[in-house]
Write an enzyme that holds these catalytic residues in place. Structure first.
Site, PDB file in Angstrom:
ATOM      1  N   THR A 127      42.583  85.080  68.180  1.00  0.00           N
ATOM      2  CA  THR A 127      43.762  84.209  68.177  1.00  0.00           C
ATOM      3  C   THR A 127      44.821  84.704  67.187  1.00  0.00           C
ATOM      4  OG1 THR A 127      42.300  82.360  68.661  1.00  0.00           O
ATOM      5  CG2 THR A 127      44.520  81.824  67.945  1.00  0.00           C
ATOM      6  N   GLY A 132      48.279  81.837  70.266  1.00  0.00           N
ATOM      7  CA  GLY A 132      47.226  80.864  70.505  1.00  0.00           C
ATOM      8  C   GLY A 132      46.094  81.473  71.304  1.00  0.00           C
ATOM      9  N   SER A 133      45.716  80.815  72.386  1.00  0.00           N
ATOM     10  CA  SER A 133      44.620  81.307  73.225  1.00  0.00           C
ATOM     11  C   SER A 133      45.083  82.298  74.287  1.00  0.00           C
ATOM     12  CB  SER A 133      43.933  80.122  73.919  1.00  0.00           C
ATOM     13  OG  SER A 133      43.381  79.235  72.976  1.00  0.00           O
ATOM     14  N   TRP A 162      43.677  80.985  62.575  1.00  0.00           N
ATOM     15  CA  TRP A 162      42.672  79.990  62.948  1.00  0.00           C
ATOM     16  C   TRP A 162      41.304  80.642  63.208  1.00  0.00           C
ATOM     17  CZ3 TRP A 162      45.635  76.464  61.381  1.00  0.00           C
ATOM     18  CH2 TRP A 162      46.944  76.322  61.819  1.00  0.00           C
ATOM     19  N   ILE A 163      40.892  81.511  62.317  1.00  0.00           N
ATOM     20  CA  ILE A 163      39.646  82.244  62.524  1.00  0.00           C
ATOM     21  C   ILE A 163      38.504  81.543  61.788  1.00  0.00           C
ATOM     22  CG2 ILE A 163      38.491  84.470  62.330  1.00  0.00           C
ATOM     23  CD1 ILE A 163      40.973  84.354  64.221  1.00  0.00           C
ATOM     24  N   ARG A 245      32.146  78.371  76.040  1.00  0.00           N
ATOM     25  CA  ARG A 245      32.681  77.054  76.391  1.00  0.00           C
ATOM     26  C   ARG A 245      31.553  76.056  76.621  1.00  0.00           C
ATOM     27  NH1 ARG A 245      37.878  79.287  79.918  1.00  0.00           N
ATOM     28  NH2 ARG A 245      39.202  79.569  78.079  1.00  0.00           N
ATOM     29  N   ARG A 270      25.727  43.121  63.889  1.00  0.00           N
ATOM     30  CA  ARG A 270      27.023  42.523  63.587  1.00  0.00           C
ATOM     31  C   ARG A 270      27.176  41.247  64.412  1.00  0.00           C
ATOM     32  NH1 ARG A 270      30.875  40.630  61.163  1.00  0.00           N
ATOM     33  NH2 ARG A 270      32.879  41.671  60.835  1.00  0.00           N
ATOM     34  N   GLN A 340      36.684  51.917  66.482  1.00  0.00           N
ATOM     35  CA  GLN A 340      37.116  50.587  66.936  1.00  0.00           C
ATOM     36  C   GLN A 340      35.941  49.613  66.924  1.00  0.00           C
ATOM     37  OE1 GLN A 340      40.276  50.039  67.622  1.00  0.00           O
ATOM     38  NE2 GLN A 340      40.228  47.967  68.461  1.00  0.00           N
ATOM     39  N   GLU A 367      38.363  77.261  71.484  1.00  0.00           N
ATOM     40  CA  GLU A 367      37.812  77.893  72.687  1.00  0.00           C
ATOM     41  C   GLU A 367      38.559  77.452  73.947  1.00  0.00           C
ATOM     42  OE1 GLU A 367      35.254  80.505  73.484  1.00  0.00           O
ATOM     43  OE2 GLU A 367      36.399  80.707  71.652  1.00  0.00           O
TER      44      GLU A 367
END
Length: 543
Positions: A127, A132-133, A162-163, A245, A270, A340, A367
């Site tokens: 990268t 980027g990719s 970004w390595i 991936r 809860r 949440q 990736e």
């Protein structure tokens, strides 16, 4: 089939989990996150004591020779412990992949042997800041050094961004443009002219090291050119996407379940309005059940893809993209909903779900972002639709009809509806040339991911029960039915919306999509959600 035997895999998983229970406590992991600290000692222990890096190395190079299924199982468990630490392990696997895929026999023996025996951290330098990719926009240059008419080495100049493991690795595989085209080179950490930037101050995975790399006329001998031939870099990079991936998909799966495994027990203790939250549909059917369903649909697709990879099937980049897309988006949503579900507590750093949410977000980015996955899925399946003249998904739906006749509780009928609706939407996009709109193409990628995961979940839920999560076949069948209904409605409803929005010309498109039948297929949905909620509470009781 490639990979470990069941006994060996279970031994590795058990050793990893015991180490984590002993050493990687919540307090320690929160401290690493707060300090933004890379835990060298933990990685050394995972490599030295657990031998985790050996999983990725072939047996002939002193490794364990793990397959795609083993990588998925280990990756899910690692992500459930800490995604930052898991990323450090991923980086070594990813960094060594160009050598595994494209190296000469001598290069494989030398470098993979060193990684195995010395436990070296590795980084993958592809990268770049502006690309980027997009590996096709590569700027880093490799200039040949020629002596007596022969290439004896290269001078590499460029920057990488970004390595993962960028500031801590001992060995780097660097993608650079040589005269013959993009090529991989092996660069050692102490090469002259090779410097590393400061660690990035990241939103999440703060226990991982991420840094920029700067190469200023860095000399490497010619034998560091992976494969010994220039111009093979992009082919070598594409060859590993199915595996890498799938690994990130397992990270999303593990991160999402790590959040839910905290949320489900919390809901049991809860009390609101005189009863635990675990008994309230407004809570469980919004914040827990849909997330568990999507995660298990993704798991089924991951396992299906992993088995095919281990069977030696090539060209599964699209399946890797589908697995990564659904699993990471599902993991990210599960983590967000877990905040949440914990209310104000979930928003504080004392509760692990806050950290998990920050960590798991990266799985939708590295990736290949979710948007790149959508494009990849849509591009590849669009070509299949055209090549088969619309038969691909209709034929798959016919196979699901047969599944439904023999296994009527798996959700196959609704999954078949999703595939048929998808075929209609794709054909309408072809006729009216709707994919000229980039947004339509990307939305098709999303719809395809939902339809295919619904189909695979329905096909495998009974015949291939998973051992990775404590849910029985009946519970997973109910999950498959829920996901199939969701996929069918999503494809038909959103497919109709975007086709009309892009200017489609068929006045009867809504009828062709079988919307009335898809709506009717929602019958029993609440009952199935009630059942899944009950079973999740049984599987993950409060301590």
């Amino acid at each position: 089939m490639a990979g470990l035997d069941t006994q060996t895999l279970n031994m590795v998983l058990s050793t990893l989990q015991k180490y984590a229970e002993r050493e990687l406590t919540n307090a320690y992991l929160l401290e690493l996150d707060y300090k933004d600290e890379f835990p060298h000692d933990v990685l050394q222990a995972l490599y030295g004591d657990v031998g985790l890096h050996l999983l990725f190395i072939p047996e002939e190079f002193d490794g364990m020779g793990g397959g795609a299924y083993d990588i998925y199982r280990i990756s899910e468990v690692m992500a459930g412990i800490d995604l930052g630490i898991a990323t450090g392990v991923l980086a070594t696997f990813l960094g060594s992949d160009p050598i595994t895929v494209g190296g000469t026999p001598e290069q494989k023996a030398h470098w993979m042997g060193r990684i195995a025996n010395e436990g070296l951290l590795v980084a993958y330098g592809a990268t770049e800041p502006q690309a980027g990719s997009d590996l096709g926009s590569l700027k880093t240059k490799a200039e040949p050094v020629i002596e007596d008419g022969k290439v004896t080495g290269y001078h590499i100049t460029g920057r990488k961004q970004w390595i993962s493991n960028g500031g801590v690795a001992k060995i780097y595989t660097i993608l650079a443009n040589a005269p013959g085209g993009p090529s991989w080179f092996v660069v050692e950490h102490d090469a002259e002219g090779f410097t590393k930037g400061k660690p990035e101050d990241k939103h999440g995975i703060r226990a991982s090291n991420t840094a920029a790399l700067f190469l200023d006329n860095v000399y490497v001998p010619a034998d560091r050119l992976v494969g010994g031939v220039e111009g093979q870099g992009l082919v070598q990079a594409q060859a590993v996407f199915g595996y890498t991936r799938l690994m990130v998909a397992a990270f999303g799966l593990g991160g999402g379940w790590a959040a839910l495994k905290r949320t489900i027990p919390y809901s049991q203790v809860r009390i609101q309005g005189g009863a635990p939250l675990s008994q309230k549909q407004g809570y469980t059917h919004k914040l827990i059940v849909p997330n568990a369903v999507r995660l298990e649909a993704a798991r089924s697709y991951i396992e299906w893809t992993a088995e095919r990879l281990d069977g030696g099937e090539p060209d599964l980049q699209t399946e890797g993209a589908v697995a990564k897309y659904l699993a990471t988006e599902a993991g990210n949503k599960a983590a967000e909903d877990s905040i949440q579900a914990h209310g104000g507590y979930g928003y504080t750093k004392e509760y692990m779900v806050e950290k998990i949410k920050r960590d798991v977000k990266i799985t939708t980015i590295y990736e290949g972002t979710s948007e790149i996955m959508e494009w990849t899925i849509a591009r590849d399946r669009w070509q299949l639709h055209l090549k088969t003249r619309g038969a691909y998904y209709n034929d798959w739906a016919a196979r699901l009809d047969k599944v439904h006749r023999t296994e009527p509780y798996n959700g196959a009928a609704a999954a078949a509806m999703a595939l048929r609706a998808l075929a209609v939407v794709l054909e309408r996009c072809r006729i009216d040339r709707l994919t000229r709109n980039q947004h339509i193409l990307f939305r098709l990628g999303e719809l395809i991911a939902y339809a295919e995961t619904a189909a695979i979940f329905a096909e495998r839920v009974q015949s291939h029960p998973t051992t990775a999560i404590p849910l029985d076949v009946a519970t997973r069948q109910a999950m498959a039915r829920i996901h199939a209904r969701d996929a069918a409605l999503k494809v038909a409803d959103e497919g109709l919306r975007w086709a009309i929005g892009a200017g489609q010309t068929d006045p009867n498109l809504a009828g062709s999509l079988n919307l009335p039948g898809i709506y009717q297929a929602q019958a029993g949905l609440i009952e199935d959600m009630d059942f899944v909620s009950k079973k999740l509470n049984e599987a993950f009781p409060a301590e």
